[in-house]
Design a protein around this motif. Structure first.
Motif, PDB file in Angstrom:
ATOM      1  N   PHE A 163       0.834  -1.201   0.000  1.00 31.54           N
ATOM      2  CA  PHE A 163       0.000   0.000   0.000  1.00 31.54           C
ATOM      3  C   PHE A 163       0.871   1.254   0.000  1.00 31.54           C
ATOM      4  O   PHE A 163       0.599   2.217  -0.727  1.00 31.54           O
ATOM      5  N   GLY A 164       1.930   1.231   0.816  1.00 31.12           N
ATOM      6  CA  GLY A 164       2.872   2.345   0.760  1.00 31.12           C
ATOM      7  C   GLY A 164       3.537   2.449  -0.600  1.00 31.12           C
ATOM      8  O   GLY A 164       3.741   3.540  -1.127  1.00 31.12           O
ATOM      9  N   LEU A 212       7.817  14.400   2.344  1.00 25.43           N
ATOM     10  CA  LEU A 212       7.376  14.121   3.706  1.00 25.43           C
ATOM     11  C   LEU A 212       6.053  13.369   3.720  1.00 25.43           C
ATOM     12  O   LEU A 212       5.828  12.496   4.567  1.00 25.43           O
ATOM     13  N   PHE A 213       5.171  13.686   2.802  1.00 26.79           N
ATOM     14  CA  PHE A 213       3.889  12.970   2.734  1.00 26.79           C
ATOM     15  C   PHE A 213       4.125  11.491   2.446  1.00 26.79           C
ATOM     16  O   PHE A 213       3.563  10.612   3.118  1.00 26.79           O
ATOM     17  N   ALA A 246       3.430   8.371   4.962  1.00 25.89           N
ATOM     18  CA  ALA A 246       2.520   7.292   4.575  1.00 25.89           C
ATOM     19  C   ALA A 246       3.171   5.936   4.824  1.00 25.89           C
ATOM     20  O   ALA A 246       2.542   5.022   5.379  1.00 25.89           O
ATOM     21  N   PHE A 247       4.439   5.782   4.429  1.00 26.44           N
ATOM     22  CA  PHE A 247       5.146   4.529   4.674  1.00 26.44           C
ATOM     23  C   PHE A 247       5.256   4.247   6.168  1.00 26.44           C
ATOM     24  O   PHE A 247       5.042   3.112   6.622  1.00 26.44           O
ATOM     25  N   ILE A 298       3.376   5.315   8.709  1.00 29.44           N
ATOM     26  CA  ILE A 298       2.081   5.013   9.321  1.00 29.44           C
ATOM     27  C   ILE A 298       1.628   3.606   8.945  1.00 29.44           C
ATOM     28  O   ILE A 298       1.145   2.843   9.796  1.00 29.44           O
ATOM     29  N   VAL A 299       1.793   3.237   7.689  1.00 26.75           N
ATOM     30  CA  VAL A 299       1.387   1.898   7.261  1.00 26.75           C
ATOM     31  C   VAL A 299       2.205   0.838   7.984  1.00 26.75           C
ATOM     32  O   VAL A 299       1.664  -0.175   8.461  1.00 26.75           O
ATOM     33  N   ASN A 300       3.512   1.040   8.096  1.00 28.81           N
ATOM     34  CA  ASN A 300       4.359   0.073   8.799  1.00 28.81           C
ATOM     35  C   ASN A 300       3.975  -0.044  10.268  1.00 28.81           C
ATOM     36  O   ASN A 300       3.986  -1.150  10.841  1.00 28.81           O
ATOM     37  N   LEU A 301       3.630   1.068  10.900  1.00 31.08           N
ATOM     38  CA  LEU A 301       3.216   1.027  12.294  1.00 31.08           C
ATOM     39  C   LEU A 301       1.913   0.244  12.451  1.00 31.08           C
ATOM     40  O   LEU A 301       1.769  -0.573  13.368  1.00 31.08           O
ATOM     41  N   LEU A 302       0.963   0.464  11.554  1.00 26.19           N
ATOM     42  CA  LEU A 302      -0.300  -0.276  11.616  1.00 26.19           C
ATOM     43  C   LEU A 302      -0.076  -1.767  11.374  1.00 26.19           C
ATOM     44  O   LEU A 302      -0.738  -2.606  11.998  1.00 26.19           O
ATOM     45  N   VAL A 303       0.852  -2.108  10.479  1.00 26.95           N
ATOM     46  CA  VAL A 303       1.162  -3.515  10.245  1.00 26.95           C
ATOM     47  C   VAL A 303       1.748  -4.149  11.493  1.00 26.95           C
ATOM     48  O   VAL A 303       1.383  -5.272  11.883  1.00 26.95           O
ATOM     49  N   ASP A 304       2.656  -3.454  12.166  1.00 27.04           N
ATOM     50  CA  ASP A 304       3.243  -3.970  13.395  1.00 27.04           C
ATOM     51  C   ASP A 304       2.179  -4.225  14.455  1.00 27.04           C
ATOM     52  O   ASP A 304       2.190  -5.246  15.152  1.00 27.04           O
TER      53      ASP A 304
END
Length: 324
Positions: free
Chosen positions: A256-257, A296-297, A301-302, A304-310
């Motif tokens: 997604f990222g 920065l956007f 995005a990368f 936030i997505v990685n944090l949600l995956v974790d």
């Protein structure tokens, strides 16, 4: 020992601080990544040249160039410009676009919905095709169905997305005239860009799911489930798929990222008014503040997505939950 001397043992519960500590560490890491991305963007855009030449007409005098350079703060030492940039970043003020003459935050916000729509559409299409394809290939390992799926996966991973987009335009827009080649606003405009952007993701997700599911289907608990008389569909979907989902969720999040970042070329091919196309335009015009904001956007995005995956690991795998 008498009954009276036996005291009930109080249950001591440890505070569940492991997950909170993990989240805090990840947030601190995210801040470091964003700082590094901001610094890299600041340096690279200034290596691209002087934006004053792009903003003024060719017959502008040296005095006019010096005046504009002073107004933009580009006549200051690089370290002073960097300090101003970091101070603005801390205040969430990235400055005004040199081309649009608006706050870059507003310019980015106007383009975010289009990019998110394209990335979400491509991700949904990827999951709808890749998950059944991966399951089908895993349950028919070594047979014709598995070979067909893996051949398609190889083609999907080796084909450049922009080339796929051009072929789709030639077929469905030029020859068949059933779908628009560019534009934004309707479902018909979304179809070709979403298909183009999803080709690589379909291949990656299907290949990883097949590999993970093959490993799981050969484990002891799957053989036990089969010995209990469970049907093949229930064994695969209820027992195999969940255990194979952890690495798949990881790659889905990363994809997604990647779809957000990969949308740059797709948006150019289909004239899609998203952040990817905006970034290319900003680079060509040497719009320093806008390029920095776009970088920065994508970095945010990368992260936030990685944090949600974790965080999703603890929901999918009890072992991760126990370690936390």
């Amino acid at each position: 020992m008498t009954a009276a001397s036996v005291q009930p043992t109080a249950t001591v519960r440890r505070p569940k601080s492991g997950l909170l500590r993990h989240v805090l560490v990840r947030l601190a890491t995210a801040v470091g990544v964003l700082f590094a991305a901001a610094t890299l963007a600041f340096v690279l855009v200034r290596l691209s040249g002087d934006p004053v030449k792009q903003l003024l007409p060719p017959d502008a005098t040296a005095a006019q160039e010096a005046t504009l350079r002073s107004q933009l703060g580009l006549d200051q030492p690089l370290i002073a410009q960097y300090g101003d940039f970091l101070w603005g970043l801390l205040r969430l003020d990235l400055g005004d676009s040199l081309v649009y003459h608006e706050p870059v935050g507003q310019v980015i916000a106007d383009r975010v919905p289009a990019t998110l729509e394209l990335a979400a559409g491509a991700l949904v299409l990827s999951l709808v095709i890749a998950i059944p394809a991966g399951i089908y290939a895993a349950t028919r390992r070594g047979r014709a169905g598995d070979t067909g799926v893996m051949t398609a996966v190889l083609l999907g991973q080796s084909t450049p997305p922009f080339w796929v987009g051009i072929l789709l335009i030639l077929l469905f827009s030029v020859r068949l005239k059933v779908l628009p080649a560019s534009g934004y606003g309707t479902f018909a405009h979304l179809v070709l860009p979403a298909v183009t952007l999803s080709v690589y993701s379909i291949a990656v997700i299907a290949r990883l799911l097949r590999s993970s599911l093959i490993d799981v289907l050969g484990s002891d608990h799957i053989r036990t489930a089969k010995a209990k008389g469970l049907g093949p569909a229930k064994v695969v979907l209820a027992h195999g798929l969940r255990n194979a989902s952890l690495p798949t969720v990881t790659v889905i999040g990363l994809e997604f990222g990647g779809l957000l970042g990969g949308a740059i070329l797709t948006e150019q091919v289909f004239s899609w008014p998203g952040i990817g196309r905006l970034t290319v335009e900003a680079i060509s015009h040497r719009d320093f503040p806008l390029v920095q904001a776009a970088v920065l956007f994508f970095a945010a995005a990368f992260v936030i997505v990685n944090l949600l995956v974790d965080l999703s690991y603890s929901l999918l795998d009890p072992r991760v939950r126990a370690q936390s």
